[in-house]
Write a protein that holds these residues in place. Structure first.
Motif, mmCIF file in Angstrom:
data_model
loop_
_atom_site.group_PDB
_atom_site.id
_atom_site.type_symbol
_atom_site.label_atom_id
_atom_site.label_comp_id
_atom_site.label_asym_id
_atom_site.label_seq_id
_atom_site.Cartn_x
_atom_site.Cartn_y
_atom_site.Cartn_z
ATOM 1 N N GLY A 152 -1.605 -5.808 -7.832
ATOM 2 C CA GLY A 152 -0.276 -5.515 -8.371
ATOM 3 C C GLY A 152 0.775 -5.936 -7.364
ATOM 4 O O GLY A 152 0.824 -5.388 -6.265
ATOM 5 N N ARG A 153 1.603 -6.883 -7.723
ATOM 6 C CA ARG A 153 2.547 -7.451 -6.757
ATOM 7 C C ARG A 153 3.528 -6.426 -6.208
ATOM 8 O O ARG A 153 4.013 -6.568 -5.096
ATOM 9 C CB ARG A 153 3.314 -8.616 -7.398
ATOM 10 N N GLU A 154 3.826 -5.396 -6.967
ATOM 11 C CA GLU A 154 4.761 -4.371 -6.492
ATOM 12 C C GLU A 154 4.050 -3.080 -6.093
ATOM 13 O O GLU A 154 4.697 -2.051 -5.931
ATOM 14 C CB GLU A 154 5.815 -4.097 -7.565
ATOM 15 N N SER A 155 2.740 -3.145 -5.942
ATOM 16 C CA SER A 155 2.006 -1.977 -5.455
ATOM 17 C C SER A 155 2.344 -1.756 -3.983
ATOM 18 O O SER A 155 2.813 -2.668 -3.280
ATOM 19 C CB SER A 155 0.494 -2.189 -5.605
ATOM 20 N N THR A 156 2.103 -0.546 -3.502
ATOM 21 C CA THR A 156 2.352 -0.258 -2.085
ATOM 22 C C THR A 156 1.523 -1.181 -1.206
ATOM 23 O O THR A 156 2.004 -1.676 -0.181
ATOM 24 C CB THR A 156 2.008 1.212 -1.769
ATOM 25 N N TRP A 157 0.273 -1.424 -1.608
ATOM 26 C CA TRP A 157 -0.601 -2.302 -0.819
ATOM 27 C C TRP A 157 0.019 -3.693 -0.679
ATOM 28 O O TRP A 157 0.094 -4.233 0.423
ATOM 29 C CB TRP A 157 -1.981 -2.392 -1.481
ATOM 30 N N SER A 158 0.455 -4.265 -1.779
ATOM 31 C CA SER A 158 1.016 -5.623 -1.736
ATOM 32 C C SER A 158 2.344 -5.675 -0.996
ATOM 33 O O SER A 158 2.638 -6.649 -0.298
ATOM 34 C CB SER A 158 1.187 -6.165 -3.162
ATOM 35 N N ARG A 159 3.159 -4.637 -1.121
ATOM 36 C CA ARG A 159 4.427 -4.609 -0.392
ATOM 37 C C ARG A 159 4.175 -4.539 1.121
ATOM 38 O O ARG A 159 4.864 -5.209 1.905
ATOM 39 C CB ARG A 159 5.286 -3.426 -0.853
ATOM 40 N N LEU A 160 3.185 -3.748 1.523
ATOM 41 C CA LEU A 160 2.843 -3.685 2.947
ATOM 42 C C LEU A 160 2.316 -5.028 3.438
ATOM 43 O O LEU A 160 2.650 -5.470 4.550
ATOM 44 C CB LEU A 160 1.794 -2.597 3.189
ATOM 45 N N LEU A 161 1.487 -5.684 2.629
ATOM 46 C CA LEU A 161 0.964 -6.995 3.025
ATOM 47 C C LEU A 161 2.095 -7.995 3.195
ATOM 48 O O LEU A 161 2.103 -8.789 4.139
ATOM 49 C CB LEU A 161 -0.033 -7.506 1.980
ATOM 50 N N ILE A 167 6.832 -11.957 5.544
ATOM 51 C CA ILE A 167 7.550 -12.613 4.448
ATOM 52 C C ILE A 167 8.870 -11.899 4.177
ATOM 53 O O ILE A 167 9.923 -12.534 4.108
ATOM 54 C CB ILE A 167 6.672 -12.640 3.187
ATOM 55 N N ALA A 168 8.806 -10.591 4.016
ATOM 56 C CA ALA A 168 10.031 -9.825 3.780
ATOM 57 C C ALA A 168 9.723 -8.338 3.823
ATOM 58 O O ALA A 168 8.641 -7.910 3.440
ATOM 59 C CB ALA A 168 10.654 -10.186 2.426
ATOM 60 N N ARG A 169 10.714 -7.563 4.281
ATOM 61 C CA ARG A 169 10.632 -6.114 4.167
ATOM 62 C C ARG A 169 10.961 -5.733 2.727
ATOM 63 O O ARG A 169 11.326 -6.577 1.910
ATOM 64 C CB ARG A 169 11.631 -5.441 5.109
ATOM 65 N N GLN A 170 10.892 -4.435 2.432
ATOM 66 C CA GLN A 170 11.215 -3.990 1.084
ATOM 67 C C GLN A 170 12.662 -4.280 0.725
ATOM 68 O O GLN A 170 13.002 -4.448 -0.451
ATOM 69 C CB GLN A 170 10.925 -2.495 0.943
ATOM 70 N N ASP A 171 13.545 -4.369 1.745
ATOM 71 C CA ASP A 171 14.947 -4.671 1.461
ATOM 72 C C ASP A 171 15.221 -6.172 1.424
ATOM 73 O O ASP A 171 16.363 -6.600 1.282
ATOM 74 C CB ASP A 171 15.858 -3.998 2.493
ATOM 75 N N GLY A 172 14.148 -6.970 1.550
ATOM 76 C CA GLY A 172 14.296 -8.414 1.449
ATOM 77 C C GLY A 172 14.595 -9.113 2.752
ATOM 78 O O GLY A 172 14.603 -10.344 2.812
ATOM 79 N N GLN A 173 14.863 -8.377 3.822
ATOM 80 C CA GLN A 173 15.170 -8.981 5.117
ATOM 81 C C GLN A 173 13.885 -9.322 5.877
ATOM 82 O O GLN A 173 12.857 -8.676 5.685
ATOM 83 C CB GLN A 173 16.014 -8.015 5.952
ATOM 84 N N PRO A 174 13.913 -10.342 6.741
ATOM 85 C CA PRO A 174 12.712 -10.693 7.508
ATOM 86 C C PRO A 174 12.382 -9.594 8.521
ATOM 87 O O PRO A 174 13.272 -9.144 9.255
ATOM 88 C CB PRO A 174 13.105 -12.006 8.204
#
Length: 221
Positions: A152-161, A167-174
């Motif tokens: 799941g692209r928006e799962s916690t696992w994928s966001r952490l990866l 690539i990007a933090r949750q706020d989109g910044q590097p």
């Protein structure tokens, strides 16, 4: 390009060639390696999908035809899933050292240790999930994208990866290197929980101890 040959003939070493302005990489493969495609989950996820799309240029000895029959008959059944679970469990133990390097790198501000930790907690953990979930990769460059999609692209696992890879933090910044390592270590904990049922008895204590150390150090509990 794979050069598949019978065991009796010595195969040339892997080599790269420039042909008419195109890079052509020749990878020799013997019968033992072909067997690995269908018996070792960590190899199967890497090659089976490509083999299903492959086309022979020359197949004098019928080696490719034999492999093609095997790819058609191959089934990822319960026994093969158990192999995948065992391999994923071993790999989680294999990345324990990198997780500890990441923790120590954060403590010391040691870039070298943080880089080791980031590697294990990105490529390493993505491979763990790939093997345990039986994600058949479509190419050399698709690990990140296809594993993220599977979980799941928006799962916690994928966001952490995504953060751990830089690539990007949750706020989109590097993210900074430190933020990448923190995300990767958090990912180790989450991966341990995600494949908890696949962890083998001999590996559970080491993986859980590592996850607990990470949780305590990062304040995740």
């Amino acid at each position: 390009m794979c050069l598949v040959g019978p065991q009796v003939d010595p195969l040339p070493p892997q080599a790269s060639h420039l042909i008419d302005g195109h890079l052509v990489v020749i990878s020799p493969v013997g019968p033992a390696q072909v067997e690995d495609w269908f018996t070792r989950p960590e190899i199967t996820v890497q090659y089976l999908s490509g083999l299903r799309r492959a086309r022979p240029l020359i197949d004098r000895d019928g080696v490719f035809a034999t492999a093609s029959t095997a790819r058609t008959d191959f089934v990822w059944d319960a026994a093969f899933q158990q192999r995948a679970n065992e391999q994923a469990s071993r790999e989680m133990v294999g990345w324990v050292e990198e997780a500890h390097k990441g923790l120590e790198g954060l403590r010391r501000g040691d870039i070298g240790r943080m880089l080791h930790g980031r590697f294990g907690c990105t490529w390493g953990l993505a491979r763990v999930i790939c093997v345990q979930r039986g994600i058949l990769l479509t190419g050399d460059n698709t690990l990140y994208d296809e594993v993220s999609a599977a979980l799941g692209r928006e799962s916690t696992w994928s966001r952490l990866l995504r953060t751990a890879y830089g690539i990007a933090r949750q706020d989109g910044q590097p993210p900074s290197l430190r933020e990448q390592v923190v995300a990767g270590l958090h990912l180790y904990v989450l991966t341990a929980h995600t494949i908890a049922d696949a962890l083998q008895p001999a590996d559970v204590a080491l993986v859980q101890d590592t996850a607990a150390r990470i949780e305590q150090t990062l304040g995740l509990v």
